[in-house]
Enzyme design. Structure first.
Site, PDB file in Angstrom:
ATOM      1  N   HIS A 154      34.350  19.174   3.012  1.00  0.00           N
ATOM      2  CA  HIS A 154      35.028  20.469   3.129  1.00  0.00           C
ATOM      3  C   HIS A 154      35.029  20.993   4.561  1.00  0.00           C
ATOM      4  O   HIS A 154      35.683  21.998   4.849  1.00  0.00           O
ATOM      5  CB  HIS A 154      34.372  21.513   2.231  1.00  0.00           C
ATOM      6  CG  HIS A 154      34.450  21.185   0.772  1.00  0.00           C
ATOM      7  ND1 HIS A 154      35.631  20.868   0.146  1.00  0.00           N
ATOM      8  CD2 HIS A 154      33.479  21.105  -0.191  1.00  0.00           C
ATOM      9  CE1 HIS A 154      35.390  20.609  -1.135  1.00  0.00           C
ATOM     10  NE2 HIS A 154      34.108  20.737  -1.352  1.00  0.00           N
ATOM     11  N   CYS A 155      34.295  20.347   5.450  1.00  0.00           N
ATOM     12  CA  CYS A 155      34.218  20.815   6.832  1.00  0.00           C
ATOM     13  C   CYS A 155      35.268  20.123   7.680  1.00  0.00           C
ATOM     14  O   CYS A 155      35.398  18.890   7.642  1.00  0.00           O
ATOM     15  CB  CYS A 155      32.830  20.548   7.407  1.00  0.00           C
ATOM     16  SG  CYS A 155      32.586  21.283   9.042  1.00  0.00           S
TER      17      CYS A 155
END
Length: 341
Positions: A154-155
């Protein structure tokens, strides 16, 4: 590839302690006790088992597959390593405890001094990120590698979230493109229950990276913009079970590898697809997860493509055992071995 990317990659790579010669005797399995997050019980405020990585190692030791001398110890990614992908502005934001609390979804973290957050929360994440980068090089050299942590999908380069503070998948691929001759195409197979919007945003306009993503269509992050980067998209319904899940994954992976032959596969092997996972919303059995991992490694072996696996999400206490059982199964089937492939 854009002109901006060309200019960036004309620069000489920085000196790093993550790429070094590793003897051929250890398994290409990367881990450090520093992966595990424990501080005043705060880790219990998030459903993620932040000690699962050590549990995986202990299970593999109990089965006599590994010991401390036969795996590769991960090193912490340093700021210069992180700057290969992340902006200085983003890294500076992590010096604010409130930002880290938002990323980790543990709000009491906001009230702690940042030097404690750096040591007890972000250093474990940086060490896992270093482990993924190291495992990328190992996969090319040995045919396969597993980082027992990582998978912070998700980063992206300028934004964290969903318990993901560093873009380890993007970093591993960028390191390979910059430093390893012959690596110019990568495929990400993201089978965590959540959409991998971080690496999707990072590789949105990069035609060297091909993304296959299978995820529950109804849950976090629901990033419509990032979906534009997915080449092979499998949007799943609530409570999808083994037979449907495996059929869809195997068919799409076969199609993807028929269309493209990458130089490496990065396999994000989240276990939050497990039946009963409160955040994943799917209904795959432990045996289904083991079969899934087996099918991905078989596909990589058939096509003679090096594969890097990271363990990513999984929010039940049983996931460490399942990951260990899956690795043992891969070994039993000779899909992974201690020797060079």
């Amino acid at each position: 590839m854009s002109a901006v990317q060309n200019r960036k990659e004309d620069k000489q790579p920085h000196r790093t302690n993550l790429y070094f010669d590793i003897p051929s005797t250890p398994w290409p399995i990367v881990y450090s006790p520093d992966y595990n997050i424990t501080f005043l019980g705060l880790e219990k405020l998030h459903p993620f088992d932040s000690g699962k990585w050590g549990k995986i190692v202990n299970f593999l030791k109990e089965e006599l597959m590994i010991n401390d001398e036969t795996i590769v110890r991960a090193r912490e990614a340093q700021e210069e390593d992180l700057l290969v992908v992340h902006s200085k502005r983003y890294l500076n934001k992590l010096k604010w405890s409130f930002i880290v609390a938002t990323i980790t979804e543990i709000m009491p973290v906001a009230f702690l001094p940042n030097f404690i957050i750096q040591r007890k929360v972000l250093r474990p994440f940086r060490t896992q990120t270093g482990g993924t980068i190291m495992a990328g090089k190992l996969a090319i050299e040995r045919g396969w590698a597993i980082n027992l942590g990582g998978g912070f999908h998700h980063c992206s380069s300028d934004q964290g979230g969903g318990f993901c503070a560093y873009a380890d998948i993007t970093l591993a691929i960028k390191f390979l493109f910059e430093r390893v001759e012959g690596v110019s195409k990568a495929m990400i197979i993201d089978l965590d229950a959540h959409q991998g919007n971080g690496h999707e945003r990072d590789f949105m306009d990069d035609n060297r990276v091909y993304i296959l993503d299978a995820f529950n269509r109804y849950i976090y992050p629901g990033d419509g913009y990032a979906k534009r980067a997915i080449k092979w998209k499998i949007e799943l319904e609530w409570d999808t079970e083994d037979s449907e899940y495996l059929a869809k994954v195997e068919a799409h992976v076969a199609k993807a590898l028929h269309e493209v032959t990458p130089d490496i596969i990065v396999y994000n092997a989240g276990t939050d697809i497990l039946d009963g996972d409160q955040l994943g919303g799917l209904a795959v059995s432990p045996q289904g997860i083991i079969k899934r991992d087996e099918s991905i490694f078989k596909a990589a072996r058939i096509h003679k493509i090096p594969i890097l696996m990271v363990t990513s999400g999984g929010y039940q206490r049983s996931t460490a055992r399942i990951i260990a059982d899956s690795i043992l199964n891969l070994h039993h089937l000779h899909l992974i071995d201690q020797r060079l492939i």
